[in-house]
Design an enzyme around this catalytic site. Structure first.
Site, mmCIF file in Angstrom:
data_model
loop_
_atom_site.group_PDB
_atom_site.id
_atom_site.type_symbol
_atom_site.label_atom_id
_atom_site.label_comp_id
_atom_site.label_asym_id
_atom_site.label_seq_id
_atom_site.Cartn_x
_atom_site.Cartn_y
_atom_site.Cartn_z
ATOM 1 N N SER A 126 12.162 -5.436 96.845
ATOM 2 C CA SER A 126 10.803 -5.964 96.920
ATOM 3 C C SER A 126 10.591 -7.104 95.940
ATOM 4 O O SER A 126 9.640 -7.868 96.100
ATOM 5 C CB SER A 126 9.790 -4.875 96.573
ATOM 6 O OG SER A 126 9.967 -3.782 97.406
ATOM 7 N N HIS A 147 13.710 -8.896 103.507
ATOM 8 C CA HIS A 147 12.699 -7.975 102.991
ATOM 9 C C HIS A 147 11.777 -7.443 104.079
ATOM 10 O O HIS A 147 10.976 -8.193 104.635
ATOM 11 C CB HIS A 147 11.896 -8.710 101.897
ATOM 12 C CG HIS A 147 10.845 -7.863 101.267
ATOM 13 N ND1 HIS A 147 9.589 -8.333 100.958
ATOM 14 C CD2 HIS A 147 10.849 -6.562 100.889
ATOM 15 C CE1 HIS A 147 8.877 -7.357 100.420
ATOM 16 N NE2 HIS A 147 9.617 -6.279 100.371
ATOM 17 N N GLU A 159 10.602 -10.944 105.394
ATOM 18 C CA GLU A 159 10.749 -12.166 104.596
ATOM 19 C C GLU A 159 12.237 -12.445 104.397
ATOM 20 O O GLU A 159 13.003 -11.527 104.049
ATOM 21 C CB GLU A 159 10.062 -12.007 103.234
ATOM 22 C CG GLU A 159 8.546 -12.033 103.339
ATOM 23 C CD GLU A 159 7.835 -11.728 102.031
ATOM 24 O OE1 GLU A 159 6.750 -12.267 101.814
ATOM 25 O OE2 GLU A 159 8.359 -10.928 101.229
ATOM 26 N N ASN A 198 4.037 -9.638 98.911
ATOM 27 C CA ASN A 198 3.744 -8.733 97.799
ATOM 28 C C ASN A 198 3.004 -9.421 96.662
ATOM 29 O O ASN A 198 2.226 -8.788 95.949
ATOM 30 C CB ASN A 198 5.029 -8.087 97.256
ATOM 31 C CG ASN A 198 5.481 -6.957 98.160
ATOM 32 O OD1 ASN A 198 4.751 -6.544 99.050
ATOM 33 N ND2 ASN A 198 6.684 -6.472 97.943
#
Ligand SMILES: NC(=O)c1ccc[n+]([C@@H]2O[C@H](COP(=O)([O-])OP(=O)(O)OC[C@H]3O[C@@H](n4cnc5c(N)ncnc54)[C@H](O)[C@@H]3O)[C@@H](O)[C@H]2O)c1
Length: 292
Positions: A126, A147, A159, A198
């Site tokens: 992450s 991701h 991602e 994120n």
């Protein structure tokens, strides 16, 4: 174009069978890849298989999937504790093990030894950018971030992030893999810890924690504001419980380790919650109670 890029991509190894690895492996098998998910803990593999079988059963009973597709996917999906053996036959490795740089660097060094020359090594981390694991290998051009979002079988985006040595071919192949999985690609031009989604979510989460800490509103009401005023599918506290309070804490620590910036340290309220050992859904209790 996608077919050409995927001509030599048949077998995928997913490393780590926790929250993310289990569903990533199922998504790969459903998309037609021969997939093996690896863990160091037998019980984690057993838990992953049981949870995938019940999830797929539910999807079939609700008419979201065909039984024949699910059966074919399970025929393509296997479970193993022998990482070297699995990686030695893989065209793509997707690492989804614990969010810890030391663990990931050891894993990538091992993949580099065991995998065939052409194999792409991707991390689902992450926060940890792939340059931090690429230099544990001799193939930085074939290393990138790939991701997924939680739950990986449902969330539509992936991602894809190059490090400064990742080849265009590697990115093209991974974009094609994402497309075959039915995902929409968010392609970053260069690395930044936490990537795009994120970073957006963490800004919201930290403001929610500030408001809660200052006694402005309860965490339940802050979740209502995010859901019913902003139209988010889930409030920031519910999301922490889904992601895992431990995982959220490790993600922030990993960002701090990479940037050295105090602003990246876990919010004090998140740290306090982490130290109670109540990690959210996975332990039956987090901000909310899931025990019944
Ligand atoms: N939880 C999320 O919402 C989320 C979302 C996107 C990305 N991620 C990332 O995905 C990765 C995994 O997160 P998770 O939530 O699935 O964690 P998790 O704790 O649920 O699962 C991690 C699994 O990795 C296994 N593992 C540890 N060391 C290993 C090794 N050397 N070889 C094989 N398996 C090993 C553990 O036994 C465990 O089963 C992390 O890098 C995390 O940052 C998590």
């Amino acid at each position: 174009m996608v077919d050409d890029l995927l001509q030599n991509i048949r077998r995928i190894a997913v490393i780590g069978s926790g929250t993310m690895g289990s569903q990533i492996s199922m998504a790969c098998a459903l998309a037609g890849f021969e997939t093996t998910v690896v863990d160091i803990v037998d019980e984690a593999l057993e838990k992953a298989e049981a949870s995938l079988r019940s999830r797929m059963e539910r999807d079939v009973s609700k008419g979201r999937r065909q039984q024949a597709d699910v059966d074919a996917a399970f025929d393509r999906l296997s479970f193993s504790t022998d990482s070297d053996q699995v990686v030695s036959g893989a065209d793509v490795v997707i690492e989804a093990a614990t969010e810890n740089l030391e663990i990931k660097r050891k894993l990538f060094a091992g993949f580099d030894q065991a995998a065939p020359e052409h194999t792409i090594l991707a991390t689902n981390s992450s926060t940890i950018v792939s340059s931090q694991v690429a230099d544990a290998t001799n193939r930085a051009d074939k290393v990138c971030n790939f991701h997924f979002f939680n739950p990986a079988l449902v969330m539509k985006a992936v991602e894809i992030v190059p490090n400064d040595q990742t080849s265009t071919y590697t990115i093209d192949v991974m974009c094609a893999v994402a497309q075959r999985l039915g995902k929409h690609v968010v392609q970053l031009h260069r690395e930044i810890p936490g990537f795009v989604a994120n970073r957006l979510m963490n800004a919201l989460r930290d403001e929610a924690l500030n408001l809660y800490q200052a006694g402005i509103a309860s965490y339940e009401d802050i979740d209502v504001a995010a859901r019913d005023a902003l139209g988010h599918p889930m409030g920031p506290f519910e999301l922490m419980d889904l992601v895992g309070i431990d995982v959220s804490y490790f993600i922030d620590m990993a960002e701090y380790d990479q940037t050295g910036q105090d602003a990246a340290l876990p919010h004090p309220v998140l740290k306090e919650k982490y130290e109670t050992g109540d990690y959210g859904r996975k332990t039956g209790r987090g901000w909310y109670n899931y025990e019944n």
